[in-house]
Scaffold this active site. Structure first.
Site, mmCIF file in Angstrom:
data_model
loop_
_atom_site.group_PDB
_atom_site.id
_atom_site.type_symbol
_atom_site.label_atom_id
_atom_site.label_comp_id
_atom_site.label_asym_id
_atom_site.label_seq_id
_atom_site.Cartn_x
_atom_site.Cartn_y
_atom_site.Cartn_z
ATOM 1 N N TYR A 90 0.836 -1.200 0.000
ATOM 2 C CA TYR A 90 0.000 0.000 0.000
ATOM 3 C C TYR A 90 0.872 1.252 0.000
ATOM 4 O O TYR A 90 0.647 2.184 -0.783
ATOM 5 C CB TYR A 90 -0.917 -0.010 1.220
ATOM 6 C CG TYR A 90 -1.831 1.190 1.308
ATOM 7 C CD1 TYR A 90 -2.984 1.264 0.525
ATOM 8 C CD2 TYR A 90 -1.549 2.251 2.166
ATOM 9 C CE1 TYR A 90 -3.822 2.372 0.586
ATOM 10 C CE2 TYR A 90 -2.378 3.362 2.242
ATOM 11 C CZ TYR A 90 -3.515 3.411 1.453
ATOM 12 O OH TYR A 90 -4.340 4.507 1.516
ATOM 13 N N LYS A 146 1.110 4.147 -2.995
ATOM 14 C CA LYS A 146 0.751 5.551 -2.777
ATOM 15 C C LYS A 146 1.942 6.477 -2.997
ATOM 16 O O LYS A 146 1.766 7.636 -3.400
ATOM 17 C CB LYS A 146 0.169 5.723 -1.378
ATOM 18 C CG LYS A 146 -1.196 5.050 -1.210
ATOM 19 C CD LYS A 146 -2.198 5.576 -2.227
ATOM 20 C CE LYS A 146 -3.590 5.016 -2.027
ATOM 21 N NZ LYS A 146 -4.566 5.560 -2.999
#
Length: 250
Positions: free
Chosen positions: A156, A160
């Protein structure tokens, strides 16, 4: 010119049926924009569109599937005749675990939605904005995980961080077409994705670090969406706007 109004504009919001995405959609609709709500679940898209003022319509889209993205954006243009802004918001958190213990499938799934899917979406939006020749705005949703260490969710965090690099690259590449590209970096916001973390034993410690002493909400993103979609940000591109109640100042 009233920068707080978006009358006549068409905005696309991926992952617009819940959480921050729904906050974006609500702010845009309240400012007069027609809003296309894109997501994988038709029933949730429809429910979100029904609660928005003005002309809001649901469109089914899996951002990790390039064919699905192309079809969804073609459908939006067919329905509305144009696209002025796109909020590239759809994302998943993936499975938490030690940074080096995840499987290739888990890694690919998260990056496939959060980064590759963001690329597919931004490219589809930019192509259609460019064809109209009047400029526009693309806004990515990143995360504080792009800056902070995330030992239990490396895919994740990596996705990002990649979104921020993509923001800068596309901002430079699209400037001559008058397409502004920016990113919003949310902190701790109450959504379905953060529900477990905010209910954990460590939640109080996180909350104490936030100078405004509250969790963020979807409503906190309504006005910013209007600003970034409209003329009020006409000289802003390639930037990451942190919305975290002051969490990152420490």
């Amino acid at each position: 010119m009233n920068w707080a109004r978006l009358d006549g504009q068409v905005a696309v919001v991926t992952g617009g049926n819940d959480g921050i995405g729904l906050g974006f959609a609500r702010g845009l609709a309240q400012a007069g924009a027609s809003v296309a709500v894109l997501g994988r679940r038709p029933e949730r898209n429809a429910a979100a569109a029904e609660q928005l003022p003005g002309d809001a319509r649901p469109f089914t889209c899996d951002v990790a599937d390039e064919v699905s993205v192309t079809a969804a954006f073609d459908a939006v243009v067919e329905a509305y005749g144009r696209i002025d802004s796109c909020f590239v918001n759809a994302g998943i958190s993936g499975t938490a675990g030690p940074a080096l213990a995840g499987t290739a499938g888990e890694w690919n799934n998260v990056l496939g939605v959060n980064l590759t899917g963001a690329f597919f979406t931004a490219r589809a939006a930019a192509d259609r904005i460019r064809q109209r020749g009047e400029g526009g705005s693309i806004v990515f949703t990143s995360s504080l995980a792009a800056f902070d260490a995330s030992p239990l969710n490396a895919p994740y965090a990596a996705s990002k961080a990649g979104v921020l690099a993509l923001t800068r690259s596309l901002a430079a590449a699209s400037a001559r077409d008058r397409i502004r590209v920016n990113a919003i970096v949310p902190g701790w916001v109450e959504t379905a994705m953060t529900e477990d973390a905010m209910g954990s034993d460590g939640a109080d410690k996180i909350l104490r670090r936030i100078p405004l002493h509250r969790w963020g909400s979807a409503e906190d993103f309504e006005g910013l969406a209007v600003l970034l979609a409209g003329s009020g940000s006409s000289y802003l591109t390639g930037q990451a706007v942190v919305v975290d109640g002051g969490y990152s100042v420490f």
